[in-house]
Write a protein that holds these residues in place. Sequence first.
Motif, mmCIF file in Angstrom:
data_model
loop_
_atom_site.group_PDB
_atom_site.id
_atom_site.type_symbol
_atom_site.label_atom_id
_atom_site.label_comp_id
_atom_site.label_asym_id
_atom_site.label_seq_id
_atom_site.Cartn_x
_atom_site.Cartn_y
_atom_site.Cartn_z
ATOM 1 N N TYR A 7 0.821 -1.209 0.000
ATOM 2 C CA TYR A 7 0.000 0.000 0.000
ATOM 3 C C TYR A 7 0.858 1.264 0.000
ATOM 4 C CZ TYR A 7 -3.102 -3.748 1.121
ATOM 5 O OH TYR A 7 -3.761 -4.933 1.076
ATOM 6 N N THR A 8 1.971 1.226 0.708
ATOM 7 C CA THR A 8 2.898 2.354 0.709
ATOM 8 C C THR A 8 3.499 2.530 -0.683
ATOM 9 O OG1 THR A 8 3.413 2.008 3.039
ATOM 10 C CG2 THR A 8 4.994 3.293 1.755
ATOM 11 N N ILE A 9 3.868 1.420 -1.305
ATOM 12 C CA ILE A 9 4.443 1.475 -2.654
ATOM 13 C C ILE A 9 3.448 2.074 -3.634
ATOM 14 C CG2 ILE A 9 5.189 0.045 -4.608
ATOM 15 C CD1 ILE A 9 6.419 -1.837 -2.415
ATOM 16 N N LEU A 10 2.194 1.611 -3.573
ATOM 17 C CA LEU A 10 1.183 2.118 -4.498
ATOM 18 C C LEU A 10 0.907 3.599 -4.267
ATOM 19 C CD1 LEU A 10 -1.220 -0.939 -4.467
ATOM 20 C CD2 LEU A 10 0.414 -0.298 -6.253
ATOM 21 N N LEU A 11 0.860 4.007 -3.012
ATOM 22 C CA LEU A 11 0.645 5.423 -2.705
ATOM 23 C C LEU A 11 1.806 6.269 -3.202
ATOM 24 C CD1 LEU A 11 -1.118 7.548 -1.324
ATOM 25 C CD2 LEU A 11 0.150 7.079 0.785
ATOM 26 N N GLU A 12 3.023 5.842 -2.916
ATOM 27 C CA GLU A 12 4.189 6.600 -3.367
ATOM 28 C C GLU A 12 4.291 6.615 -4.889
ATOM 29 O OE1 GLU A 12 7.697 5.307 -1.300
ATOM 30 O OE2 GLU A 12 6.991 6.154 0.591
ATOM 31 N N ALA A 13 3.937 5.512 -5.520
ATOM 32 C CA ALA A 13 3.967 5.472 -6.988
ATOM 33 C C ALA A 13 2.975 6.471 -7.574
ATOM 34 C CB ALA A 13 3.663 4.070 -7.485
ATOM 35 N N TYR A 15 2.258 9.259 -6.455
ATOM 36 C CA TYR A 15 2.846 10.601 -6.341
ATOM 37 C C TYR A 15 4.213 10.705 -7.014
ATOM 38 C CZ TYR A 15 -0.783 11.836 -3.012
ATOM 39 O OH TYR A 15 -1.991 12.102 -2.421
ATOM 40 N N GLY A 16 4.650 9.617 -7.660
ATOM 41 C CA GLY A 16 5.946 9.621 -8.332
ATOM 42 C C GLY A 16 7.119 9.663 -7.383
ATOM 43 N N LYS A 17 6.965 9.055 -6.203
ATOM 44 C CA LYS A 17 8.007 9.149 -5.182
ATOM 45 C C LYS A 17 8.730 7.835 -4.894
ATOM 46 C CE LYS A 17 6.101 13.145 -2.905
ATOM 47 N NZ LYS A 17 5.779 13.788 -1.650
ATOM 48 N N LEU A 18 8.593 6.848 -5.764
ATOM 49 C CA LEU A 18 9.365 5.618 -5.578
ATOM 50 C C LEU A 18 10.794 5.843 -6.017
ATOM 51 C CD1 LEU A 18 7.099 2.698 -6.837
ATOM 52 C CD2 LEU A 18 7.667 3.290 -4.493
ATOM 53 N N THR A 19 11.713 5.160 -5.366
ATOM 54 C CA THR A 19 13.114 5.240 -5.774
ATOM 55 C C THR A 19 13.603 3.844 -6.157
ATOM 56 O OG1 THR A 19 14.030 4.848 -3.565
ATOM 57 C CG2 THR A 19 13.489 7.141 -4.138
ATOM 58 N N SER A 20 14.705 3.793 -6.820
ATOM 59 C CA SER A 20 15.250 2.505 -7.260
ATOM 60 C C SER A 20 15.732 1.657 -6.089
ATOM 61 C CB SER A 20 16.400 2.732 -8.247
ATOM 62 O OG SER A 20 17.429 3.463 -7.627
ATOM 63 N N SER A 21 15.881 2.250 -4.913
ATOM 64 C CA SER A 21 16.337 1.481 -3.757
ATOM 65 C C SER A 21 15.175 0.900 -2.942
ATOM 66 C CB SER A 21 17.211 2.350 -2.852
ATOM 67 O OG SER A 21 16.454 3.432 -2.329
ATOM 68 N N SER A 31 7.716 -3.879 -11.082
ATOM 69 C CA SER A 31 6.444 -3.498 -11.679
ATOM 70 C C SER A 31 5.452 -3.112 -10.585
ATOM 71 C CB SER A 31 5.881 -4.662 -12.496
ATOM 72 O OG SER A 31 4.549 -4.408 -12.861
ATOM 73 N N VAL A 32 4.938 -1.902 -10.659
ATOM 74 C CA VAL A 32 3.923 -1.469 -9.708
ATOM 75 C C VAL A 32 2.646 -2.280 -9.923
ATOM 76 C CG1 VAL A 32 2.524 0.505 -8.961
ATOM 77 C CG2 VAL A 32 4.916 0.836 -9.508
ATOM 78 N N ILE A 33 2.398 -2.692 -11.151
ATOM 79 C CA ILE A 33 1.222 -3.519 -11.437
ATOM 80 C C ILE A 33 1.323 -4.854 -10.695
ATOM 81 C CG2 ILE A 33 -0.011 -4.798 -13.243
ATOM 82 C CD1 ILE A 33 0.661 -2.426 -15.123
ATOM 83 N N ASP A 34 2.500 -5.453 -10.669
ATOM 84 C CA ASP A 34 2.678 -6.709 -9.930
ATOM 85 C C ASP A 34 2.429 -6.502 -8.435
ATOM 86 O OD1 ASP A 34 3.269 -8.139 -12.219
ATOM 87 O OD2 ASP A 34 5.449 -8.006 -11.944
ATOM 88 N N VAL A 35 2.876 -5.372 -7.907
ATOM 89 C CA VAL A 35 2.633 -5.055 -6.496
ATOM 90 C C VAL A 35 1.132 -4.905 -6.255
ATOM 91 C CG1 VAL A 35 3.013 -3.355 -4.661
ATOM 92 C CG2 VAL A 35 4.905 -3.990 -6.175
ATOM 93 N N ALA A 36 0.442 -4.213 -7.157
ATOM 94 C CA ALA A 36 -1.005 -4.021 -7.025
ATOM 95 C C ALA A 36 -1.742 -5.361 -7.085
ATOM 96 C CB ALA A 36 -1.514 -3.081 -8.114
ATOM 97 N N LEU A 37 -1.347 -6.226 -7.997
ATOM 98 C CA LEU A 37 -1.988 -7.541 -8.103
ATOM 99 C C LEU A 37 -1.747 -8.366 -6.843
ATOM 100 C CD1 LEU A 37 -1.201 -8.419 -11.829
ATOM 101 C CD2 LEU A 37 -3.418 -7.806 -10.835
#
Length: 61
Positions: A7-13, A15-21, A31-37
């Motif tokens: 849920y944190t990943i999806l929220l940050e995504a 807002y464009g705030k995910l980082t490569s780390s 893939s954010v889609i894989d996280v959502a699924l």
Amino acid sequence: MAEKDAYTILLEASYGKLTSSDLYKGKPINSVIDVALDAINELQLEIQRLNYIIRQKNKQN
């Protein structure tokens, strides 16, 4: 590297705030889609569990 829940990943995504780390389940996010699924699957399992508990309680009454 920061381990995050779905849920944190999806929220940050959103807002464009995910980082490569950022990590999900110990792995880099490919893939954010894989996280959502995965989040949807977890919610479906939780719904099934709660429905089972409700059915058991209804049988007792």
